[in-house]
Motif scaffolding. Structure first.
Motif, PDB file in Angstrom:
ATOM      1  N   ILE A  97       0.837  -1.208   0.000  1.00 34.58           N
ATOM      2  CA  ILE A  97       0.000   0.000   0.000  1.00 34.58           C
ATOM      3  C   ILE A  97       0.867   1.251   0.000  1.00 34.58           C
ATOM      4  CG2 ILE A  97      -1.605   1.373   1.398  1.00 34.58           C
ATOM      5  CD1 ILE A  97      -2.908  -1.245   2.279  1.00 34.58           C
ATOM      6  N   ALA A  98       1.916   1.245   0.832  1.00 35.96           N
ATOM      7  CA  ALA A  98       2.799   2.414   0.930  1.00 35.96           C
ATOM      8  C   ALA A  98       3.477   2.697  -0.408  1.00 35.96           C
ATOM      9  CB  ALA A  98       3.842   2.187   2.018  1.00 35.96           C
ATOM     10  N   MET A  99       3.989   1.677  -1.076  1.00 42.52           N
ATOM     11  CA  MET A  99       4.722   1.900  -2.335  1.00 42.52           C
ATOM     12  C   MET A  99       3.792   2.395  -3.441  1.00 42.52           C
ATOM     13  SD  MET A  99       7.785   1.534  -1.492  1.00 42.52           S
ATOM     14  CE  MET A  99       8.695   1.548  -3.044  1.00 42.52           C
ATOM     15  N   TYR A 100       2.575   1.869  -3.500  1.00 46.15           N
ATOM     16  CA  TYR A 100       1.631   2.368  -4.508  1.00 46.15           C
ATOM     17  C   TYR A 100       1.151   3.774  -4.152  1.00 46.15           C
ATOM     18  CZ  TYR A 100       1.404  -2.221  -6.744  1.00 46.15           C
ATOM     19  OH  TYR A 100       1.725  -3.378  -7.423  1.00 46.15           O
ATOM     20  N   LEU A 101       0.892   4.003  -2.866  1.00 44.62           N
ATOM     21  CA  LEU A 101       0.446   5.321  -2.421  1.00 44.62           C
ATOM     22  C   LEU A 101       1.514   6.381  -2.663  1.00 44.62           C
ATOM     23  CD1 LEU A 101      -1.884   6.812  -0.953  1.00 44.62           C
ATOM     24  CD2 LEU A 101      -0.726   6.288   1.208  1.00 44.62           C
ATOM     25  N   ASN A 102       2.778   6.002  -2.528  1.00 45.20           N
ATOM     26  CA  ASN A 102       3.873   6.958  -2.671  1.00 45.20           C
ATOM     27  C   ASN A 102       4.042   7.470  -4.091  1.00 45.20           C
ATOM     28  OD1 ASN A 102       4.516   7.008   0.014  1.00 45.20           O
ATOM     29  ND2 ASN A 102       6.150   5.498  -0.119  1.00 45.20           N
TER      30      ASN A 102
END
Length: 494
Positions: free
Chosen positions: A427-432
């Motif tokens: 989630i963090a990598m896509y959100l970033n």
């Protein structure tokens, strides 16, 4: 020299952790964070910690694991992680961080100039009593523009940094950080303790951690929180990748990153605890202290801090201690940046001595304009500071190329004692991706220049804060990287 040689690895995990902390804890912790905490209080601090885990730690985990796996500098390791066609992205990350390196020695030089000023106030009571903001503003202008003494100190700082590093990792970077980081934290704690002991000091602490729920609906607070986290931790700089290239084969990726990321934030909190109580200590009223802090004065460190400390008991001594800590913080980050440059040349098969000499020469020459001109310094800080967001997106791209889940399993989780949930990392990598693109757009849409693109029909490249100067310099580096892509891959990988 191969990084597999024993002399080119850290001796222990604490050597890696101290190097990581040295890279992350810099002038921004003592300079920018107290100003933002003063403006937005506990609301900002909560969001800033949130983005430590959403933006900074996932990117730092990615960087560290790439460096650990491929055991080379940024260009070589990135090319192997992302693929031959994308070597130019590693080139951009390297040049972006070098753009910061070339002026960061100037920040260290400024710190030393203020150590000198603070020391002179110890023996000159008349000057201490007559100290005022007008004098400090004139002094700041005199050292930041056209000062040959600042230039000389810049040169000396670079030479000293290179001398500390040419001996290698264990005898250079590791040994320096074993002294710098504990000393820096001790000095910051000392300043904070004295500031809190003043009559109104505790009020500054209460103000710093006060949560104003209305500010959660202010978009600027969110943006300031994520950018402070991104720049302060060193996420996307390529520095963590460089440090990891010297790590041992079984190095614990997750533990190292969590300690360095959280340790960096704690160092910032200590700096805030030192500065904000000092403001309350000298203000004639709480209202005046709050008014000043909420003004967001960017000159806090250089034109206000000496005045703050001069007004509290033993403040003149505290001023010396603060600027020694500031200088050490700047230098601890600088040596990691210089190491990135040295590592780049050792990847090109230069021995460490030659790589160190070349690096020193480049840092001296390309740092001279920033040492002589505050406008040039501000332009480079503006261009490459914002460029770090692109570097972070490129690191993210390398992860996406491998598959986020697969990358985590094969790069990060191997040898890690702490396994973070896969869903959190994904989630963090896509959100970033969205965060990085939005921040670049937002920052360039704010109109920091009266003529962001054109002035009188001419491309406004020479404006310090224009979008034109940002885009021109970014595009130039990207085009050079793309044109040299095959050559870069051949030289750094094959």
């Amino acid at each position: 020299m191969s990084v597999q040689e024993k002399g080119e690895q850290f001796s222990s995990k604490w050597g890696v952790i101290l190097a990581s902390l040295g890279m992350a804890i810099g002038a921004g912790n003592l300079w920018r964070f107290p100003r933002l905490a003063g403006q937005y209080g506990g609301t900002f601090i909560i969001l800033w910690f949130l983005f430590l885990f959403i933006w900074s730690i996932p990117i730092l985990l990615s960087e560290f694991s790439i460096g650990k796996k491929f055991k080379h500098g940024v260009i070589s390791s990135f090319a192997q992680a992302a693929g031959k066609k994308y070597t130019w992205m590693g080139f951009f990350i390297t040049l972006c961080t070098l753009g910061i390196t070339f002026y960061y020695s100037v920040v260290t030089a400024w710190g030393l100039r203020y150590v000198g000023l603070s020391t002179s106030l110890l023996t000159d009571k008349k000057a201490l009593e007559g100290l005022n903001q007008d004098f400090l503003e004139v002094y700041w202008q005199s050292i930041s523009t056209g000062s040959y003494l600042t230039v000389g100190i810049h040169i000396g700082v670079v030479i000293f940094a290179v001398f500390m590093l040419y001996k290698g990792i264990q005898q250079g970077l590791e040994k320096v950080n074993k002294i710098l980081i504990p000393s820096l934290l001790f000095l910051m704690l000392l300043v904070a303790a004295v500031a809190l002991s003043t009559e109104n000091g505790p009020k500054g602490l209460e103000y710093m951690f006060h949560i104003d729920t209305a500010l959660f609906f202010n978009s600027k607070v969110w943006i300031e929180a994520v950018t402070q986290s991104a720049w302060s931790t060193g996420a996307g700089w390529g520095l963590m990748l460089t440090i990891a290239s010297y790590s041992r084969d079984k190095e614990d990726v997750t533990f190292n990153i969590l300690v360095s990321g959280i340790g960096n934030n704690l160092a910032s909190l200590i700096a805030g605890i030192a500065i904000l109580p000092s403001v309350f200590a000298i203000a004639s009223s709480d209202a005046q202290a709050i008014s000043y802090l909420q003004s967001g004065n960017t000159a806090l460190t250089f034109t206000i801090i000496p005045l703050l400390f001069a007004k509290i008991p033993y403040g003149e001594v505290l001023g010396v201690v603060f600027f020694v800590a500031f200088t050490m913080a700047a230098f601890s980050s600088l040596i990691s940046m210089v190491e990135l440059c040295i590592r780049t040349f050792t990847d090109l098969k230069f021995n460490r001595t030659k790589a160190s000499i070349i690096t020193g020469g480049l840092c001296i020459v390309f740092g001279l304009p920033s040492a002589m001109s505050l406008n040039f310094f501000s332009n480079q800080d503006w261009v490459w500071g914002l460029g770090l967001l692109i570097s972070g997106l490129f690191i993210n791209f390398a992860v996406q190329k491998n598959g986020v889940g697969k990358f985590k399993e094969e790069y990060i989780d191997k040898d890690s004692s702490i396994i973070i949930p896969a869903i959190f990392y994904k989630i963090a990598m896509y959100l970033n991706i969205g965060i990085g693109v939005f921040l670049i757009w937002w920052w360039m849409s704010q109109g920091y220049s009266e003529n962001p693109w054109f002035k009188d029909g001419v491309w406004n490249f020479f404006d310090v804060y224009s979008n034109a100067t940002i885009v021109t310099q970014w595009v130039a580096v990207i085009l050079i990287g793309i044109l040299l892509n095959k050559w870069l891959y051949k030289k750094f990988v094959k």
